[in-house]
Design an enzyme around this catalytic site. Structure first.
Site, PDB file in Angstrom:
ATOM      1  N   LYS A   1       0.845  -1.205   0.000  1.00 44.80           N
ATOM      2  CA  LYS A   1       0.000   0.000   0.000  1.00 44.80           C
ATOM      3  C   LYS A   1       0.878   1.253   0.000  1.00 44.80           C
ATOM      4  O   LYS A   1       0.596   2.219  -0.711  1.00 44.80           O
ATOM      5  CB  LYS A   1      -0.945  -0.025   1.207  1.00 44.80           C
ATOM      6  CG  LYS A   1      -2.088  -1.022   1.005  1.00 44.80           C
ATOM      7  CD  LYS A   1      -2.857  -1.348   2.262  1.00 44.80           C
ATOM      8  CE  LYS A   1      -3.821  -2.512   1.998  1.00 44.80           C
ATOM      9  NZ  LYS A   1      -4.406  -3.113   3.179  1.00 44.80           N
TER      10      LYS A   1
ATOM     11  N   GLN B   1      -4.680  -2.007   9.502  1.00 40.85           N
ATOM     12  CA  GLN B   1      -4.535  -3.308   8.844  1.00 40.85           C
ATOM     13  C   GLN B   1      -5.110  -4.403   9.755  1.00 40.85           C
ATOM     14  O   GLN B   1      -4.796  -4.442  10.945  1.00 40.85           O
ATOM     15  CB  GLN B   1      -3.037  -3.583   8.572  1.00 40.85           C
ATOM     16  CG  GLN B   1      -2.775  -4.850   7.809  1.00 40.85           C
ATOM     17  CD  GLN B   1      -3.316  -4.837   6.375  1.00 40.85           C
ATOM     18  OE1 GLN B   1      -3.237  -3.826   5.677  1.00 40.85           O
ATOM     19  NE2 GLN B   1      -3.882  -5.948   5.944  1.00 40.85           N
TER      20      GLN B   1
ATOM     21  N   ASP C   1     -10.875   3.392   4.406  1.00 43.53           N
ATOM     22  CA  ASP C   1     -11.021   1.945   4.219  1.00 43.53           C
ATOM     23  C   ASP C   1     -12.470   1.513   4.489  1.00 43.53           C
ATOM     24  O   ASP C   1     -12.804   0.338   4.379  1.00 43.53           O
ATOM     25  CB  ASP C   1     -10.051   1.221   5.175  1.00 43.53           C
ATOM     26  CG  ASP C   1      -9.753  -0.203   4.741  1.00 43.53           C
ATOM     27  OD1 ASP C   1      -9.891  -0.501   3.533  1.00 43.53           O
ATOM     28  OD2 ASP C   1      -9.382  -1.032   5.598  1.00 43.53           O
TER      29      ASP C   1
END
Ligand code: NAP
Length: 282
Positions: free
Chosen positions: A55, A99, A122
């Protein structure tokens, strides 16, 4: 036998990233501030470390700054929440990605909710889930958002179609079902307690497989001409759909890899630049 047309996620994702890089450059030129994504990783799970590194590389190539917060595996929920609140309050950070998985001792929901909704690129907070479900502007979960873009790209209007989503995780199955519902599909969710999965899948005009079990969805259960979206990613580059048999019956199908996968990061980058633009008022 006719073969399904392939849904080429790599190509669409490439175009989205190119457009996003242009927007990022324009934003940086106009405001003197580059968009910035902060990633937070708890522990050192090798797959998660790789995903985060990927990323950051993609951000750099698209002209997006990134910052990484690495926390030890023993981090408590309170410590993680504090780190996320700090990033939420930092005006130099425009998007935040936690994450996952974060480790079983952590209350993942409490951590997600510490992300400011305007930085939730996200799409993991309750606020994002609500806007997504009501079809209102906001940030979508990246993989589900990427799936909807693929359907649009291939002119698959979900309205009136029967969609079967196999899997109901908070980041994938559940939100993709809500996005399909918001676009007027008739949605059925399947999960580990579903009895006779095959008979449900056979009804579907659109099948989304989001399970994490190699080749769970078999070609013989695909309605001829159906759209098959395989979000699964299992060791050995194997999806949740048995591609070889499904390609013989589907009308459109995503390959693994090169279907859904590339759309996730593309959506993340795009939403980071959008978040920065909103926060910088341009
Ligand atoms: P997850 O959190 O483990 O959820 C799996 C879901 O599948 C659960 O809802 C579970 O049901 C259901 N399930 C398990 N066994 C089943 C069975 N035999 N029949 C029907 N449903 C079953 O997984 P996830 O995070 O959603 O990820 C799913 C897959 O997508 C994985 O392969 C992952 O690698 C992939 N993925 C890809 C991307 C990407 O392309 N960028 C992003 C995220 C995930 P219960 O709820 O009843 O337990």
């Amino acid at each position: 036998m006719p073969q399904a047309r392939l849904i080429e996620g790599t190509a669409l994702a490439g175009r989205i990233v190119e457009d996003t890089a242009k927007k990022a450059a324009d934003l940086t030129a106009r405001t003197g501030t580059a968009p910035c994504l902060a990633t937070v990783l708890v522990g050192e799970d090798p797959a998660s470390v790789t995903y985060v590194r990927m990323k950051h590389n993609r951000c750099r190539r698209a002209g997006i700054e990134s910052r990484h917060v690495a926390l030890p595996a023993a981090t408590t929920t309170g410590e993680l929440v504090a780190a996320l609140r700090e990033l939420s309050a930092d005006p130099a950070v425009h998007g935040i990605l936690l994450q996952h998985p974060v480790g079983e001792h952590i209350d993942e929901r409490a951590a997600f909710e510490a992300i400011a909704p305007e930085k939730d690129v996200d799409g993991v907070t309750f606020a994002s889930f609500a806007t997504m479900s009501f079809g209102l502007p906001g940030f979508v979960s990246c993989t589900p958002g990427g799936i909807m873009r693929l359907l649009d790209e291939y002119d698959v209007g979900p309205a009136g179609k029967r969609a079967v989503v196999v899997g109901r995780s908070a980041i994938l199955g559940k939100p993709v079902g809500m996005l399909l519902l918001a676009r007027d599909a008739t949605v059925t969710y399947c999960h580990s307690r579903t009895t006779d999965l095959s008979s449900v899948v056979r009804e579907a005009d659109i099948v989304v497989a989001a399970v994490g079990r190699p080749r769970l969805v078999r070609g013989e259960d695909i309605k001829p001409g159906a759209v098959v979206i395989d979000a699964g990613y299992n060791p050995g580059n194997v999806g949740d759909v048995d591609f070889d048999s499904a390609v013989e019956r589907a009308g459109l199908i995503t390959p693994v890899p090169g279907g859904v996968g590339p759309m996730t990061i593309a959506t993340l980058l795009e939403q980071t630049v959008d978040a920065a633009a909103r926060q910088l008022g341009v």
